[in-house]
Design a protein around this motif. Structure first.
Motif, mmCIF file in Angstrom:
data_model
loop_
_atom_site.group_PDB
_atom_site.id
_atom_site.type_symbol
_atom_site.label_atom_id
_atom_site.label_comp_id
_atom_site.label_asym_id
_atom_site.label_seq_id
_atom_site.Cartn_x
_atom_site.Cartn_y
_atom_site.Cartn_z
ATOM 1 N N PRO A 68 -6.830 1.998 0.304
ATOM 2 C CA PRO A 68 -7.320 1.610 -1.023
ATOM 3 C C PRO A 68 -8.381 2.569 -1.545
ATOM 4 N N ASP A 99 -5.176 -2.425 -5.360
ATOM 5 C CA ASP A 99 -4.559 -1.970 -4.115
ATOM 6 C C ASP A 99 -4.133 -3.118 -3.217
ATOM 7 N N LEU A 129 0.830 -1.208 0.000
ATOM 8 C CA LEU A 129 0.000 0.000 0.000
ATOM 9 C C LEU A 129 0.861 1.254 0.000
ATOM 10 N N ASP A 161 -9.577 -3.933 -8.544
ATOM 11 C CA ASP A 161 -8.859 -3.732 -7.286
ATOM 12 C C ASP A 161 -7.362 -3.924 -7.530
#
Lengths: 272, 274
Positions: free
Chosen positions: B173, B186, B53, B184
């Motif tokens: 995210p 993230d 992240l 997605d």
């Protein structure tokens, strides 16, 4: 000739059907639905086993500064930096807050400086965005405020000293089972897991299927208990605990279970 | 690390198909549950594996140096002869930022790590003649404006010469939208099951409250996943720190305080601030 014991997706589906025969006839679930569950369940098993048998999941990839890591990357093990001619040196992983410090020769001592004989590496995502102009507070726009929206597929590795390259050993979880053009899983694919863990995969999938077809709580609990018992056995075996002292399969307790099981069948008196 | 939201939804619909709740659930509810689950799991991931992240924003003034930098009369420093205003520059940061980990400033040929200051008061009070921000020791302030917009103020650079700034940060995210079929990118792939379990428990909680049987089952699965995966990763990090500590003690006769383990979720124990 003996061959390694491996299951295909199709084998797993057959075993799941037989596992759940006591609870349901499986008319509610299609073959390819179960195949889809196998795909995630076996990777879930891998992830859970990873801390206990890490050597089974180590993968190596050639890296240089800024290399994007593969999508199956989970955690790094070690990184060696160098070349075939000059040999490889293990690099030290540094936190990103230390990264610039070891790179900057003007402010640190030679002891910690990232040189060819003591390389360092760090792993981080980026670069995701380049902002090409200064922003004044009064000119914030929606676009500028949303500059975090950038496609980042996986982390990158950064290696120092500049220009060096090497190999990264990392823990990986197998990627998705190959699919055909229509998105269906090729059910003849061999699962990349050795035979002793197949029971785990079968029971994980069985539990997923049980959730899927909406069994009641009592039945779910029974299937879950079976699954956790299997995990417990494997974990105990691989975490250094002798199997003989295992609470279920150990010599003393285990024999009680067997006795109890026989008594429950009601044929103990006859045999005696 | 590229899972479309429709794949999450498909799995949730699997679980919902035989449920009493199936007729009550629509796509927006699933979308909300999935995103809340992702957000919750992200906070675990960023503690044990922050690299997933992480992000870097490069702020570049090479081509567009403003003629008049943004002065603020409230930021002052003593330069040896008197109180002078500090010249500073402000950048917008991504709205999903959680924490700034490192700020690097490049003036000329070298990159320098900027010093973080907590607020303007600190700038005024603690920078003396020698602590004043310059291109050799720039400073920055990171904070929000109260409207969800984060920004960073850089001091020590000037409008007379071009410079660059890199902000290394941890982010949360982004929200996945069903309508635009978002992907997605993230969270790592291995979080898929945990996100589905948590999202399912949210769905049942929305409909019937936390006492719902089904919510409890999925919450239990989620907790089990956390215990078996996240906590094992955390143990690895502790082992790494212990190993590093032993290595340092052997080579340089210095040790790493074991208490550091509570402070350092990252792989490395040697950090500048420590």
């Amino acid at each position: 000739m003996a061959i390694p014991f491996q299951l295909t997706v199709d084998d797993v589906i057959r075993q799941v059907r037989s596992t759940l025969l006591d609870y349901t006839d499986l008319t509610d679930v299609t073959y390819y639905d179960v195949a889809d569950l196998v795909d995630t369940a076996y990777r879930r098993v891998c992830l859970r086993l990873l801390p206990y048998i890490p050597h089974a999941f180590e993968t190596q990839v050639a890296v240089s500064n800024g290399t994007q890591l593969p999508s199956d990357y989970v955690a790094d093990v070690r990184c060696v930096v160098g070349s075939e001619e000059e040999g490889y040196v293990p690099a030290r992983r540094v936190d990103i807050r230390e990264w610039q410090m070891v790179m900057d020769a003007s402010v640190i001592s030679f002891v910690t400086h990232a040189g060819i004989h003591q390389p360092v590496y760090t792993i981080w995502n980026g670069y995701d965005t380049i902002v090409a102009n200064l922003q004044q507070p009064a000119t914030f726009s929606t676009t500028q405020a949303d500059i975090g929206i950038a496609l980042i597929s996986s982390p990158r590795i950064y290696i120092a000293p500049p220009g060096s390259s090497g190999y990264l050993v990392y823990y990986s979880i197998p990627s998705q089972i190959p699919r055909d053009a229509g998105g269906g899983i090729d059910t003849l694919t061999l699962l990349p897991l050795v035979g002793e863990f197949h029971t785990l995969v079968v029971r994980e999938v069985a539990y997923d299927v049980a959730l899927y077809i909406g069994l009641d709580r009592k039945e779910l609990y029974a299937i879950r208990q079976l699954l956790e018992m299997t995990y417990s056995t494997v974990v105990q075996a691989y975490s250094g605990t002798p199997l003989a002292s295992h609470p279920i399969y150990g010599a003393e307790v285990g024999s009680n279970i067997v006795t109890q099981h026989v008594e429950n069948r009601g044929d103990t008196n006859n045999s005696i | 690390m590229a899972i479309p939201i429709t794949r999450y939804e498909k799995r949730l619909l699997y679980y919902l198909r035989k449920s009493y709740a199936a007729p009550l659930v629509d796509t927006s509810l699933l979308e909300k549950a999935i995103n809340e689950a992702r957000m919750e799991l992200a906070y675990y991931i960023m503690q044990i594996r922050p690299e997933f992240l992480g992000g870097i924003v490069r702020l570049d003034s090479y081509n567009t140096v403003p003629a008049t930098p943004n002065n603020d009369a409230n930021i002052l420093a003593y330069d040896g002869t008197g109180i002078v205003p500090i010249v500073w520059f402000r950048f917008a940061l991504p709205s999903n930022i959680v924490e700034v980990k490192n700020v690097l400033v490049n003036v000329g040929d070298t990159w320098v790590e900027a010093r973080r200051t907590i607020g303007r008061y600190e700038m005024i009070s603690s920078w003396g003649v020698y602590g004043r921000p310059t291109s050799y020791q720039p400073s920055y302030i990171f904070r929000a404006d109260g409207n969800g917009q984060y920004f960073i103020d850089i001091a020590g650079v000037s409008a007379d010469e071009p410079w660059r700034v890199e902000v290394w940060y941890v982010r949360r995210p982004l929200y996945l939208n069903h309508e635009t079929d978002d992907v997605d990118t993230d969270l790592p792939d291995f979080c898929f099951d945990a996100i589905c379990y948590r999202a399912m428990s949210y769905v049942f909680q929305y409909l019937r409250g936390p006492a719902d049987d089904k919510a409890a089952i999925f919450l239990q699965l989620y907790n089990s996943w956390l215990n078996n995966v996240i906590s094992r990763f955390a143990v690895w990090n502790l082992r790494s720190i212990d190993a590093l500590s032993n290595q340092l003690r052997a080579e340089y006769n210095v040790g790493v305080d074991r208490d550091l383990r509570r402070l350092s979720p990252s792989h490395s124990a040697v950090r500048r601030e420590d």
